[in-house]
Design an enzyme around this catalytic site. Structure first.
Site, PDB file in Angstrom:
ATOM      1  N   TYR A 118      34.181  37.487  35.170  1.00 27.75           N
ATOM      2  CA  TYR A 118      35.423  37.742  34.423  1.00 27.75           C
ATOM      3  C   TYR A 118      35.529  39.225  34.128  1.00 27.75           C
ATOM      4  CZ  TYR A 118      38.208  33.724  33.141  1.00 27.75           C
ATOM      5  OH  TYR A 118      39.093  32.692  33.172  1.00 27.75           O
ATOM      6  N   ASP A 150      60.113  45.086  48.224  1.00 28.50           N
ATOM      7  CA  ASP A 150      59.135  44.023  48.497  1.00 28.50           C
ATOM      8  C   ASP A 150      58.796  44.133  49.983  1.00 28.50           C
ATOM      9  OD1 ASP A 150      57.875  41.670  49.229  1.00 28.50           O
ATOM     10  OD2 ASP A 150      59.027  40.413  47.851  1.00 28.50           O
ATOM     11  N   ARG A 161      44.343  36.851  50.761  1.00 22.68           N
ATOM     12  CA  ARG A 161      45.544  36.332  50.108  1.00 22.68           C
ATOM     13  C   ARG A 161      45.659  36.959  48.717  1.00 22.68           C
ATOM     14  NH1 ARG A 161      48.913  32.446  51.812  1.00 22.68           N
ATOM     15  NH2 ARG A 161      47.856  32.768  53.785  1.00 22.68           N
TER      16      ARG A 161
END
Ligand code: DSN
Length: 414
Positions: A51, A197, A232
């Protein structure tokens, strides 16, 4: 895969089958690619255990002495690769990245301009039933139905009428160059911010095979797994004056702990994209798409905008009397994967539209060249011209498999 095989044979079996599907079939979905074994090692590494909420050297958890360096390297490489002032490498994927950008620079209800979905836009660019369309007042521009291209005068007229706070350019099913500079001029005329984008074309832009919006636009985002060939995920780039707002919007505004195993994969992909070999790859992606488009046209296929400047081709199958879904399903049975897609002004439904969308990033990673494109155009034509001939489909499946075995997929041994 030995651990998966032992621990979970059921999942192992499907991964094995998927491996064979990827190796023995032709991948033409323009948003897919084969990432490198190095990127996959990072994504499957022990970094998934950690984390690290916050940003490098400003975290909410201890034990960051390695993670901070990995994320800093990824940020530095993203900035260098695209020539950007600032990079945030934490977005989990394209949709959360776009939501975070809106959260950073807009108030709910603000007016935004984006390309309509069935004209080549994206769900996050204002589809009325999506989060973007519900939270903000999206005005949707369209392509000219006759040319399949964006009419910049129409964009200007709409911008002047609606005075958007943000104008979005960069699309998911648009095969042509984008006039970044003109978008910026229009935005300046109405006092709007600009967002690009570049998820589909980031690899081609990083290689300078297509023009970059970075010198002109305020904020640029991209997914990292399409032409960029990374893991990804997504990144956001921006001018320095938006840096704080973007970082705050990604964390804690929109996301919690970043996925540092993916961030390591992004860093590796950016390094790979800076190599001369990647530029050659990007050039070939574009050449292959052009060649495939020309061959399809020779066989009587109608291409939206009559061709391509990028990696992507959109076919209107109306003249072939075969709807997009049927074409996708028949091509699936021969091992050619692409996706059914709406065409501008779509008269049918999104689940069974008039078109199919295809592209060359994945097959070019396998080192297929112009002769391969001729063969692929021929198979597509034979399948679509003989849509119900399952005997012929079985024969073509064998031909597809034979060709594929000569073009290995990186990281797959069968
Ligand atoms: N799903 C991506 C594509 O296929 O273009 C966009 O998010």
């Amino acid at each position: 895969m030995s651990y998966i095989k032992k621990t979970d044979p059921e999942i192992y079996e499907y991964i094995e089958r998927e491996k064979i599907r990827q190796a023995e079939g032709i991948e033409l979905i323009p948003s897919e690619n084969y990432t490198s074994p190095a990127v996959m090692e990072a994504c499957g590494s022990i970094l998934t255990n950690k984390y690290s909420e916050g940003y490098p050297f400003k975290r909410y958890y201890g034990g960051q002495e390695n993670i901070d360096h990995i994320e800093s390297i990824a940020i530095g490489r993203a900035k260098k690769l695209f020539g950007a002032d600032h990079a945030n490498v934490q977005p989990y994927s394209g949709s959360p990245a776009n939501a975070a950008i809106y959260f950073a620079v807009l108030e709910f209800g603000d007016t935004v301009m984006g390309l309509k979905l069935d004209h080549g836009g994206h769900i996050t660019h204002g589809l009325p039933i999506a989060y973007s369309g519900k939270a903000y007042n999206f005005v949707q521009y369209e392509v000219d139905i006759n040319t399949g291209r964006i009419d910049m005068e129409e964009v200007r007229k709409l911008a002047k009428k609606h005075k958007p706070k943000l104008i979005i350019a960069g699309f998911t099913a648009y095969p042509r160059d984008i006039e970044w500079k003109k978008f910026k001029e229009i935005a300046d005329e109405v006092g709007a911010m600009t967002m690009a984008d570049i998820s589909h074309t980031a690899g081609l832009i990083a290689s300078k095979v297509l023009e970059s919006p970075v010198p002109y636009f305020d904020i640029i985002m991209t997914t990292t797994h399409k032409t960029l060939r990374g893991p990804r995920g997504a990144i956001i780039l921006c001018k320095e004056k938006f840096a704080k707002a973007i970082d705050k919007a990604v964390f804690p505004g929109f996301q919690g702990g970043p996925h540092e195993h993916t961030i390591a994969g992004k860093a590796i992909a950016f390094h790979e994209a800076m190599q001369p070999e990647f530029k050659k790859y990007s050039e070939q992606v574009k050449k292959n798409a052009y060649h495939l488009a020309e061959k399809l046209k020779e066989k009587g296929f109608n291409l939206v905008s009559d061709g391509t400047d990028t990696h992507l081709i959109l076919i209107d199958l109306t003249n072939k009397n075969v709807p997009g879904r049927k074409a996708q399903e028949a091509l699936d049975t021969v091992g050619i994967t692409l996706n059914k897609n709406t065409i501008p002004g779509e008269p049918r439904s999104p689940m069974d539209p008039s078109g199919i969308r295809l592209g060359t990033p994945a097959i070019t990673t396998r080192r297929m060249r112009e002769p391969g494109m001729e063969q692929i155009a021929d198979w597509i034509d034979r399948v679509i011209s003989n849509i119900d001939n399952t005997d012929l489909h079985r024969k073509i499946k064998e031909e597809v498999k034979e060709l594929c075995l000569n073009f290995p997929v990186p990281g797959i041994k069968i």
